[in-house]
Design a protein around this motif. Structure first.
Motif, mmCIF file in Angstrom:
data_model
loop_
_atom_site.group_PDB
_atom_site.id
_atom_site.type_symbol
_atom_site.label_atom_id
_atom_site.label_comp_id
_atom_site.label_asym_id
_atom_site.label_seq_id
_atom_site.Cartn_x
_atom_site.Cartn_y
_atom_site.Cartn_z
ATOM 1 N N LEU A 35 0.624 -1.051 -0.057
ATOM 2 C CA LEU A 35 0.153 0.102 0.056
ATOM 3 C C LEU A 35 1.005 1.256 -0.034
ATOM 4 O O LEU A 35 0.642 2.140 -0.579
ATOM 5 C CB LEU A 35 -1.105 -0.153 1.118
ATOM 6 C CG LEU A 35 -1.984 1.234 1.335
ATOM 7 C CD1 LEU A 35 -2.798 1.579 0.208
ATOM 8 C CD2 LEU A 35 -2.394 1.495 2.817
ATOM 9 N N TYR A 36 1.878 1.364 0.850
ATOM 10 C CA TYR A 36 2.796 2.506 0.829
ATOM 11 C C TYR A 36 3.415 2.448 -0.484
ATOM 12 O O TYR A 36 3.587 3.737 -0.998
ATOM 13 C CB TYR A 36 3.872 2.388 2.136
ATOM 14 C CG TYR A 36 4.658 3.795 2.499
ATOM 15 C CD1 TYR A 36 4.148 4.548 3.293
ATOM 16 C CD2 TYR A 36 5.579 3.930 1.858
ATOM 17 C CE1 TYR A 36 4.720 5.513 3.641
ATOM 18 C CE2 TYR A 36 6.334 5.139 2.190
ATOM 19 C CZ TYR A 36 5.946 5.933 2.908
ATOM 20 O OH TYR A 36 6.573 6.975 3.350
ATOM 21 N N ILE A 37 3.974 1.535 -1.039
ATOM 22 C CA ILE A 37 4.557 1.809 -2.112
ATOM 23 C C ILE A 37 3.617 2.087 -3.508
ATOM 24 O O ILE A 37 3.937 3.080 -4.265
ATOM 25 C CB ILE A 37 5.029 0.587 -2.606
ATOM 26 C CG1 ILE A 37 6.333 -0.091 -1.803
ATOM 27 C CG2 ILE A 37 5.770 0.332 -4.273
ATOM 28 C CD1 ILE A 37 6.732 -1.461 -1.825
ATOM 29 N N ALA A 38 2.383 1.607 -3.507
ATOM 30 C CA ALA A 38 1.381 2.316 -4.106
ATOM 31 C C ALA A 38 1.155 3.724 -4.147
ATOM 32 O O ALA A 38 0.830 4.233 -5.166
ATOM 33 C CB ALA A 38 0.068 1.285 -4.155
ATOM 34 N N MET A 39 1.124 3.861 -2.965
ATOM 35 C CA MET A 39 0.604 5.482 -2.610
ATOM 36 C C MET A 39 1.750 6.486 -3.166
ATOM 37 O O MET A 39 1.676 7.327 -3.519
ATOM 38 C CB MET A 39 0.304 5.706 -1.220
ATOM 39 C CG MET A 39 -0.845 5.011 -0.533
ATOM 40 S SD MET A 39 -1.293 5.120 0.977
ATOM 41 C CE MET A 39 -1.497 6.802 1.302
ATOM 42 N N THR A 40 2.876 5.703 -2.835
ATOM 43 C CA THR A 40 4.249 6.533 -3.420
ATOM 44 C C THR A 40 4.131 6.834 -4.660
ATOM 45 O O THR A 40 4.474 8.054 -5.378
ATOM 46 C CB THR A 40 5.572 5.929 -2.904
ATOM 47 O OG1 THR A 40 5.459 5.895 -1.420
ATOM 48 C CG2 THR A 40 6.753 6.641 -3.413
ATOM 49 N N TYR A 41 3.908 5.686 -5.701
ATOM 50 C CA TYR A 41 4.010 5.789 -7.149
ATOM 51 C C TYR A 41 2.533 5.980 -7.593
ATOM 52 O O TYR A 41 2.307 5.885 -8.891
ATOM 53 C CB TYR A 41 4.417 4.463 -7.661
ATOM 54 C CG TYR A 41 6.096 4.521 -7.501
ATOM 55 C CD1 TYR A 41 6.945 4.831 -8.171
ATOM 56 C CD2 TYR A 41 6.317 3.603 -6.418
ATOM 57 C CE1 TYR A 41 8.244 4.497 -8.044
ATOM 58 C CE2 TYR A 41 8.049 3.333 -6.042
ATOM 59 C CZ TYR A 41 8.502 4.055 -6.797
ATOM 60 O OH TYR A 41 10.040 3.884 -6.563
#
Length: 132
Positions: A71-77
């Protein structure tokens, strides 16, 4: 889109001379990404959590443990996240209602994203089988 799929539990035989990971089991999921570099390519496009084999029953067959880091990766990108499996309805609600808001307040580099799941765990079974 970031996709998490193919959840499985494996016994580890890392083949190293020192046997550092021998005697461990892990719960593993595959991670596939589109339009961004895969942060897990060095790991064979897998995310995993390990414990000693004697504690293997702590490993869960649901995707809850594999929701927060992607989720954090998805939110970053600014990429949607698809979990090809079931998650806790309570966790999903908290992710969609509170966690993304908190993370966006924490960093201006993050954006809310869609989280698509294939279903929800039966609440009566949510505490069975451990926590990872």
């Amino acid at each position: 889109m970031i996709t998490i799929s193919n959840l499985r539990i494996e016994d580890i035989d890392d083949g190293r001379l020192d046997g550092r990971l021998d005697g461990y089991s892990r719960v593993v999921a595959d991670i596939d990404v589109e339009h961004i570099p895969n942060p897990y390519h060095d790991e064979g496009n897998e995310i995993w959590f390990a414990t000693r084999t004697q504690d293997k029953d702590m490993l869960s067959r649901n995707y809850d443990a594999f929701l927060l880091i992607p989720l954090y990766i998805a939110m970053t990108y600014k990429q949607d996240l698809h979990i090809c499996g079931k998650v806790s309805k309570r966790l999903y609600h908290n992710i969609m209602s509170y966690v993304q808001t908190i993370l966006c307040d924490f960093s201006d580099k993050l954006s809310r994203v869609n989280v698509i799941v294939d279903g929800f765990n039966d609440e009566r079974d949510s505490n069975k089988g451990g926590g990872l």
